[in-house]
Structure formats: C-alpha cells, structure tokens
Design a protein around this motif. Structure first.
Motif, PDB file in Angstrom:
ATOM      1  N   LEU A 225       0.876  -1.172   0.000  1.00  0.00           N
ATOM      2  CA  LEU A 225       0.000   0.000   0.000  1.00  0.00           C
ATOM      3  C   LEU A 225       0.916   1.226   0.000  1.00  0.00           C
ATOM      4  O   LEU A 225       1.241   1.790   1.053  1.00  0.00           O
ATOM      5  CB  LEU A 225      -0.928  -0.024   1.217  1.00  0.00           C
ATOM      6  N   ILE A 226       1.355   1.603  -1.197  1.00  0.00           N
ATOM      7  CA  ILE A 226       2.472   2.538  -1.336  1.00  0.00           C
ATOM      8  C   ILE A 226       2.168   3.910  -0.745  1.00  0.00           C
ATOM      9  O   ILE A 226       3.001   4.483  -0.014  1.00  0.00           O
ATOM     10  CB  ILE A 226       2.894   2.653  -2.816  1.00  0.00           C
ATOM     11  N   GLU A 227       1.005   4.461  -1.048  1.00  0.00           N
ATOM     12  CA  GLU A 227       0.697   5.797  -0.532  1.00  0.00           C
ATOM     13  C   GLU A 227       0.600   5.806   0.990  1.00  0.00           C
ATOM     14  O   GLU A 227       1.021   6.769   1.640  1.00  0.00           O
ATOM     15  CB  GLU A 227      -0.595   6.332  -1.161  1.00  0.00           C
ATOM     16  N   LEU A 233       6.038   7.219   6.431  1.00  0.00           N
ATOM     17  CA  LEU A 233       7.406   7.740   6.385  1.00  0.00           C
ATOM     18  C   LEU A 233       7.433   9.224   6.728  1.00  0.00           C
ATOM     19  O   LEU A 233       8.381   9.701   7.380  1.00  0.00           O
ATOM     20  CB  LEU A 233       8.019   7.507   5.001  1.00  0.00           C
ATOM     21  N   ILE A 234       6.413   9.957   6.327  1.00  0.00           N
ATOM     22  CA  ILE A 234       6.348  11.389   6.660  1.00  0.00           C
ATOM     23  C   ILE A 234       6.209  11.575   8.175  1.00  0.00           C
ATOM     24  O   ILE A 234       6.900  12.397   8.778  1.00  0.00           O
ATOM     25  CB  ILE A 234       5.183  12.075   5.909  1.00  0.00           C
ATOM     26  N   ILE A 235       5.315  10.792   8.783  1.00  0.00           N
ATOM     27  CA  ILE A 235       5.155  10.865  10.244  1.00  0.00           C
ATOM     28  C   ILE A 235       6.459  10.479  10.938  1.00  0.00           C
ATOM     29  O   ILE A 235       6.899  11.146  11.882  1.00  0.00           O
ATOM     30  CB  ILE A 235       4.015   9.939  10.713  1.00  0.00           C
ATOM     31  N   LEU A 236       7.091   9.407  10.445  1.00  0.00           N
ATOM     32  CA  LEU A 236       8.352   8.950  11.028  1.00  0.00           C
ATOM     33  C   LEU A 236       9.415  10.035  10.926  1.00  0.00           C
ATOM     34  O   LEU A 236      10.134  10.320  11.896  1.00  0.00           O
ATOM     35  CB  LEU A 236       8.818   7.677  10.304  1.00  0.00           C
ATOM     36  N   GLY A 237       9.514  10.656   9.754  1.00  0.00           N
ATOM     37  CA  GLY A 237      10.514  11.713   9.558  1.00  0.00           C
ATOM     38  C   GLY A 237      10.286  12.897  10.477  1.00  0.00           C
ATOM     39  O   GLY A 237      11.240  13.450  11.048  1.00  0.00           O
ATOM     40  N   ILE A 238       9.036  13.297  10.636  1.00  0.00           N
ATOM     41  CA  ILE A 238       8.719  14.431  11.517  1.00  0.00           C
ATOM     42  C   ILE A 238       9.094  14.105  12.962  1.00  0.00           C
ATOM     43  O   ILE A 238       9.691  14.930  13.664  1.00  0.00           O
ATOM     44  CB  ILE A 238       7.213  14.784  11.426  1.00  0.00           C
ATOM     45  N   ALA A 239       8.771  12.885  13.400  1.00  0.00           N
ATOM     46  CA  ALA A 239       9.110  12.471  14.767  1.00  0.00           C
ATOM     47  C   ALA A 239      10.625  12.407  14.951  1.00  0.00           C
ATOM     48  O   ALA A 239      11.158  12.827  15.985  1.00  0.00           O
ATOM     49  CB  ALA A 239       8.474  11.120  15.078  1.00  0.00           C
ATOM     50  N   GLN A 240      11.334  11.896  13.958  1.00  0.00           N
ATOM     51  CA  GLN A 240      12.803  11.851  14.023  1.00  0.00           C
ATOM     52  C   GLN A 240      13.390  13.254  14.092  1.00  0.00           C
ATOM     53  O   GLN A 240      14.325  13.503  14.863  1.00  0.00           O
ATOM     54  CB  GLN A 240      13.359  11.106  12.799  1.00  0.00           C
ATOM     55  N   ALA A 249      16.186  11.803   9.748  1.00  0.00           N
ATOM     56  CA  ALA A 249      14.928  12.355   9.241  1.00  0.00           C
ATOM     57  C   ALA A 249      15.058  12.709   7.763  1.00  0.00           C
ATOM     58  O   ALA A 249      14.152  12.437   6.964  1.00  0.00           O
ATOM     59  CB  ALA A 249      14.535  13.588  10.050  1.00  0.00           C
ATOM     60  N   VAL A 250      16.199  13.308   7.399  1.00  0.00           N
ATOM     61  CA  VAL A 250      16.435  13.655   5.984  1.00  0.00           C
ATOM     62  C   VAL A 250      16.388  12.402   5.121  1.00  0.00           C
ATOM     63  O   VAL A 250      15.747  12.381   4.057  1.00  0.00           O
ATOM     64  CB  VAL A 250      17.783  14.383   5.805  1.00  0.00           C
ATOM     65  N   LEU A 251      17.039  11.336   5.572  1.00  0.00           N
ATOM     66  CA  LEU A 251      17.038  10.075   4.827  1.00  0.00           C
ATOM     67  C   LEU A 251      15.633   9.509   4.692  1.00  0.00           C
ATOM     68  O   LEU A 251      15.256   8.981   3.638  1.00  0.00           O
ATOM     69  CB  LEU A 251      17.958   9.052   5.516  1.00  0.00           C
ATOM     70  N   THR A 252      14.840   9.638   5.756  1.00  0.00           N
ATOM     71  CA  THR A 252      13.454   9.139   5.730  1.00  0.00           C
ATOM     72  C   THR A 252      12.631   9.921   4.717  1.00  0.00           C
ATOM     73  O   THR A 252      11.888   9.336   3.908  1.00  0.00           O
ATOM     74  CB  THR A 252      12.818   9.252   7.131  1.00  0.00           C
ATOM     75  N   PHE A 253      12.755  11.256   4.738  1.00  0.00           N
ATOM     76  CA  PHE A 253      11.995  12.088   3.787  1.00  0.00           C
ATOM     77  C   PHE A 253      12.467  11.857   2.349  1.00  0.00           C
ATOM     78  O   PHE A 253      11.648  11.836   1.417  1.00  0.00           O
ATOM     79  CB  PHE A 253      12.122  13.567   4.152  1.00  0.00           C
ATOM     80  N   GLU A 254      13.769  11.675   2.170  1.00  0.00           N
ATOM     81  CA  GLU A 254      14.307  11.415   0.820  1.00  0.00           C
ATOM     82  C   GLU A 254      13.802  10.064   0.302  1.00  0.00           C
ATOM     83  O   GLU A 254      13.497   9.915  -0.889  1.00  0.00           O
ATOM     84  CB  GLU A 254      15.837  11.434   0.834  1.00  0.00           C
ATOM     85  N   LYS A 255      13.708   9.087   1.198  1.00  0.00           N
ATOM     86  CA  LYS A 255      13.186   7.772   0.808  1.00  0.00           C
ATOM     87  C   LYS A 255      11.730   7.904   0.357  1.00  0.00           C
ATOM     88  O   LYS A 255      11.328   7.344  -0.677  1.00  0.00           O
ATOM     89  CB  LYS A 255      13.289   6.803   1.988  1.00  0.00           C
ATOM     90  N   ALA A 256      10.939   8.657   1.133  1.00  0.00           N
ATOM     91  CA  ALA A 256       9.533   8.877   0.777  1.00  0.00           C
ATOM     92  C   ALA A 256       9.431   9.621  -0.549  1.00  0.00           C
ATOM     93  O   ALA A 256       8.566   9.298  -1.386  1.00  0.00           O
ATOM     94  CB  ALA A 256       8.832   9.670   1.885  1.00  0.00           C
ATOM     95  N   LYS A 257      10.310  10.577  -0.752  1.00  0.00           N
ATOM     96  CA  LYS A 257      10.318  11.358  -1.994  1.00  0.00           C
ATOM     97  C   LYS A 257      10.661  10.472  -3.187  1.00  0.00           C
ATOM     98  O   LYS A 257      10.055  10.587  -4.265  1.00  0.00           O
ATOM     99  CB  LYS A 257      11.325  12.508  -1.863  1.00  0.00           C
ATOM    100  N   ASP A 258      11.616   9.570  -2.993  1.00  0.00           N
ATOM    101  CA  ASP A 258      12.028   8.645  -4.059  1.00  0.00           C
ATOM    102  C   ASP A 258      10.880   7.697  -4.429  1.00  0.00           C
ATOM    103  O   ASP A 258      10.605   7.468  -5.612  1.00  0.00           O
ATOM    104  CB  ASP A 258      13.252   7.850  -3.598  1.00  0.00           C
ATOM    105  N   GLU A 264       5.184   8.177  -9.668  1.00  0.00           N
ATOM    106  CA  GLU A 264       4.793   9.392 -10.393  1.00  0.00           C
ATOM    107  C   GLU A 264       3.625  10.111  -9.724  1.00  0.00           C
ATOM    108  O   GLU A 264       2.649  10.518 -10.364  1.00  0.00           O
ATOM    109  CB  GLU A 264       4.465   9.066 -11.855  1.00  0.00           C
ATOM    110  N   SER A 265       3.747  10.266  -8.416  1.00  0.00           N
ATOM    111  CA  SER A 265       2.711  10.958  -7.644  1.00  0.00           C
ATOM    112  C   SER A 265       3.262  12.274  -7.101  1.00  0.00           C
ATOM    113  O   SER A 265       4.370  12.311  -6.575  1.00  0.00           O
ATOM    114  CB  SER A 265       2.235  10.077  -6.480  1.00  0.00           C
ATOM    115  N   SER A 266       2.487  13.335  -7.247  1.00  0.00           N
ATOM    116  CA  SER A 266       2.883  14.636  -6.701  1.00  0.00           C
ATOM    117  C   SER A 266       2.095  14.952  -5.429  1.00  0.00           C
ATOM    118  O   SER A 266       2.203  16.043  -4.872  1.00  0.00           O
ATOM    119  CB  SER A 266       2.646  15.735  -7.742  1.00  0.00           C
ATOM    120  N   LYS A 267       1.302  13.972  -4.972  1.00  0.00           N
ATOM    121  CA  LYS A 267       0.405  14.163  -3.833  1.00  0.00           C
ATOM    122  C   LYS A 267       1.129  14.615  -2.566  1.00  0.00           C
ATOM    123  O   LYS A 267       0.618  15.431  -1.797  1.00  0.00           O
ATOM    124  CB  LYS A 267      -0.347  12.851  -3.576  1.00  0.00           C
ATOM    125  N   PHE A 268       2.329  14.083  -2.353  1.00  0.00           N
ATOM    126  CA  PHE A 268       3.044  14.349  -1.103  1.00  0.00           C
ATOM    127  C   PHE A 268       4.213  15.320  -1.282  1.00  0.00           C
ATOM    128  O   PHE A 268       4.923  15.595  -0.312  1.00  0.00           O
ATOM    129  CB  PHE A 268       3.563  13.035  -0.505  1.00  0.00           C
TER     130      PHE A 268
END
Length: 429
Positions: A225-227, A233-240, A249-258, A264-268
């Motif tokens: 369930l990718i989304e 990952l966003i919640i995890l990054g914010i908590a980190q 946290a940067v690595l977590t957000f970059e992973k989510a971005k990747d 091909e989603s711009s939702k996040f």
C-alpha cells in the motif's frame, strides 16, 4: 440484539420520542421496559410499534444476512486501507440504504459503526455523525469487542480532528487495553497504529509516535500500500526531526520522496519538500533549506497550505539576519492572510504580527506581545506562548527593562510546563 433493543435503535434513528411511539399503544414506562429487555411485548403490541415505526411486519423474521455483512466488511477493509473517498462514499450509500431497508438486521450495531466510520471520510456529515454517535453510546453495554474497537477509534479520530490531541491519544491508546485478549485483524491494527501515531505526534510524544508508525509502516509495506507507506514515512521523519536525529529524518523524507517519484505521484511533494527544508534549516544548510521551501511553495496554490511555507521562509531569512528578504516575505504573508479561512486568518495573523513588530522595530511592542500571548493562551496553544514569551522577554532585556523581562522569562517557563502538562516540580525529574 433482542426485539426491544432493535425497537429502541430504530426509534432513535428516526429521532422519535418514547412518548410519541408509545402513544395509543402502551404507556411510555412499559415501552422503556421493552426497550431495556425487561419484558417481551405481546405480538399485538409489537405489530403496532412496528407500524408506527413504518417497519414491515416481516422484519422480525430477519435472521441476518451474514454473506452481505461479510461483503460489506471486505469493501470496508479496502476503503480504510486505500483511504479512497469515492469508494468510501459509494460504500456508505450502500450500507445506509441496507440499514434503512433492513431496520431489524441482527448485525445492525456493526453496520451502524461501519456507517459512522465511513462518514468520517466524507464532507458535510457532522450532524449525521453526531446522531449516530449518540445512538451508539446508548448501546455500549451491548457491544462486543470489535464494535467497541471501532466506536473508540471513531471517538479518537473526532477528538484529533477537533485538535483535542490529549483526549485523542488517551482514547486511542486505551483501545490497546480493550483488545488485549482479542485478536483484531492485521489491517485493523495497522490503521489503529497509524491514527494513534498521528495523535501522539501532535502531543509531542515523538518516541511513542515512532513506535506506533513503524508498526503501521510494516503492514503497509507488506501489503504494498504505497501511498499509506509514504504517509507513515512522513510521520516517522517528523518524529525523528523532533527527537534530534535530523540526518535520519532527511534520509526518511528522501526515501519517501524517491518512492513518490517512482509512482509518479505529486500528492506528497509539497509536504516532503517542506519537511526537507525544515531539516536542512536545523542542519544550518540555509541555502538548501530555502530551495526546498520554494519547491514546496511551487507545488500548491491553496492559501491555507502556502501560508505555512511563507511563514517558514520568513523565519529562515530572519534567522540568517537577511532583513530585506525577511520583510519581503512578511509582506507576502500579511497579504495572503486576508485570503485564509476565518479561523486560520486570526491564527496566522498573530504569527506575522510578531515578525512585523520585530522587523519594523515598532515602539508599542509591549501591548502587541501581550495581545498575542493572550490569543494563544486562550486557544491553549502553549507551544507558541512559550516561544513568543521568550521573544518578548529578550526584547525587553535588550531595552534594559530587566524587571519586566524577568517576569516574562518566568511566564515562558510556566507556559512550557503547561505544554508538557506538568503540574508539580516532582514531575520534572
């Protein structure tokens, strides 16, 4: 559910008073005894009650359609996992119609809880949710563990949506005790972990948020369930970020971005860029931070979203003493504030007034700060009370008003205690 409970439930759904239903059939006290299961009504009274409720007489012979319930539950799982609002609307309509057509369905409570949970995903259902919750509260004693699980989850979500974060986290964490000896399905637990992580995150309980969201993330990854995984990952990054492990946290957000880029989603993208900017700001990478903040701003045209990023860019320029650009973004923010919803307008106006007071070196800053602190204290926004009381105290000290500065440093400390919900010094240890 027995005949009396079903009569009571249908009467409440129709918003019908006991006196009206009983009129000409039996006394209200006798109807109350029927509804509470203390007496079994005669066939004649049953028929008269059903007629007034506009319920077919053969409804009493309904043994329940287990196949239909199983079908609804399967769709319900899909809707909750995907958070698809269109699917939620379609299923809600189907469940609602089925309830109306089968008022004495033995699984009525389960269907009513399901219907209410779906309403939370739809706009403009506040009145219907309130009505359903009032009915469900009346039947808590008759509920099984699964029904209580969903009722408590609904109440926790509503508290969270109303910014009652402490109540939300208390309600949601109590569910884990409720189901201690009961096996909920994995998808139900994943949703509980996810919602609870949001609640405790909003309450600044970051370590607990990390534990909960990792449990949810494990399930969403497993089910591809990718989304939902990106949301976790966003919640995890914010908590980190808030626990000080900024590089993680940067690595977590970059992973989510990747991941977001691969599907091909711009939702996040707006949220990810904003949080990456916040992390780089904490790492003193101010240039990189501003790039991410600008990227976030380019992703949205919604004033209520953009105002957050504009305020953050203003803070970044002010932090680096770039007064010219800070004033530029201050003016942008003050203009955009006028386009916000009424609630957000007052909230963000007070934030921007702080920077206006500082950047333009306004002389009457004492009354301005007092007004700002009063606003945030009234709304129990103690985090901002703590921040701005410190800013105020520092400004007073710079103007050699040391006695008043001391008062507001103490005030700031008291606000911090309120934010942490600490009432005695022993709790500081």
């Amino acid at each position: 559910m027995n005949i009396g409970q079903l009569i009571k439930l249908e009467r409440q759904r129709q918003n019908m008073k006991q006196e009206y239903l009983a009129s000409g059939i039996c006394v209200p006290s006798y109807l109350s005894r029927i509804e509470n299961g203390l007496v079994i009504p005669s066939e004649d009274i049953q028929q008269h009650l059903l007629k007034r409720l506009n319920v077919p007489l053969d409804a009493l012979n309904n043994d329940g359609d287990e196949a239909k319930l199983s079908y609804f539950k399967s769709l319900f799982k899909s809707v909750i996992n995907s958070r698809d609002k269109q699917k939620a609307k379609s299923l809600y309509q189907d469940v609602h119609i089925y309830i109306e057509e089968h008022p004495f369905e033995p699984n009525r409570l389960t269907l009513l809880v399901m219907e209410t949970r779906l309403m939370l995903m739809l706009p403009n259902c506040a009145n219907e949710i309130h009505t359903n919750l009032a009915i469900l509260e009346e039947f808590k004693k008759e509920m099984d563990t699964e029904q209580l699980f969903y009722l408590s989850t609904i109440q926790g979500i509503i508290a969270y949506q109303n910014n009652q974060f402490r109540q939300a986290s208390e309600t949601l964490t109590q569910i884990f005790t409720l189901i201690k000896s009961y096996r909920m399905e994995d998808w139900e637990m994943a949703e509980l972990y996810y919602i609870t992580s949001l609640a405790v995150l909003s309450e600044s309980r970051y370590i607990l948020a990390i534990d909960y969201v990792k449990s949810a993330l494990s399930y969403f990854n497993q089910e591809i369930l990718i989304e939902r995984s990106i949301e976790c990952l966003i919640i995890l990054g914010i908590a980190q970020k808030h626990t000080g492990v900024i590089k993680e946290a940067v690595l977590t957000f970059e992973k989510a971005k990747d991941i977001s880029s691969k599907i091909e989603s711009s939702k996040f993208k707006r949220k990810l860029e904003h949080n990456l900017g916040a992390c780089h700001s904490l790492l003193k990478n101010h240039k990189q931070a501003l790039i991410h903040f600008q990227n976030s701003l380019n992703e949205n045209s919604n004033p209520d979203d953009n105002i957050v990023t504009i305020l953050t860019i203003l803070k970044e320029y002010n932090k680096t003493s770039d007064i010219e650009n800070a004033i530029k973004w201050l003016e942008k923010g003050l203009k955009l504030v006028e386009l916000l919803s009424e609630k957000n307008k007052i909230f963000y106006y007070n934030h921007f007034v702080v920077y206006r007071t500082i950047l333009y070196k306004e002389k009457d800053y004492i009354n301005t700060f007092k007004s700002i602190l009063k606003y945030f204290e009234t709304n129990q926004e103690y985090k901002y009370c703590f921040i701005y009381a410190n800013v105020f105290a520092k400004k007073l000290a710079e103007d050699k008003q040391y006695k008043l500065a001391t008062v507001y440093y103490q005030t700031a400390f008291n606000y911090q205690l309120k934010q942490l919900n600490i009432t005695s010094w022993e709790e500081l240890s």
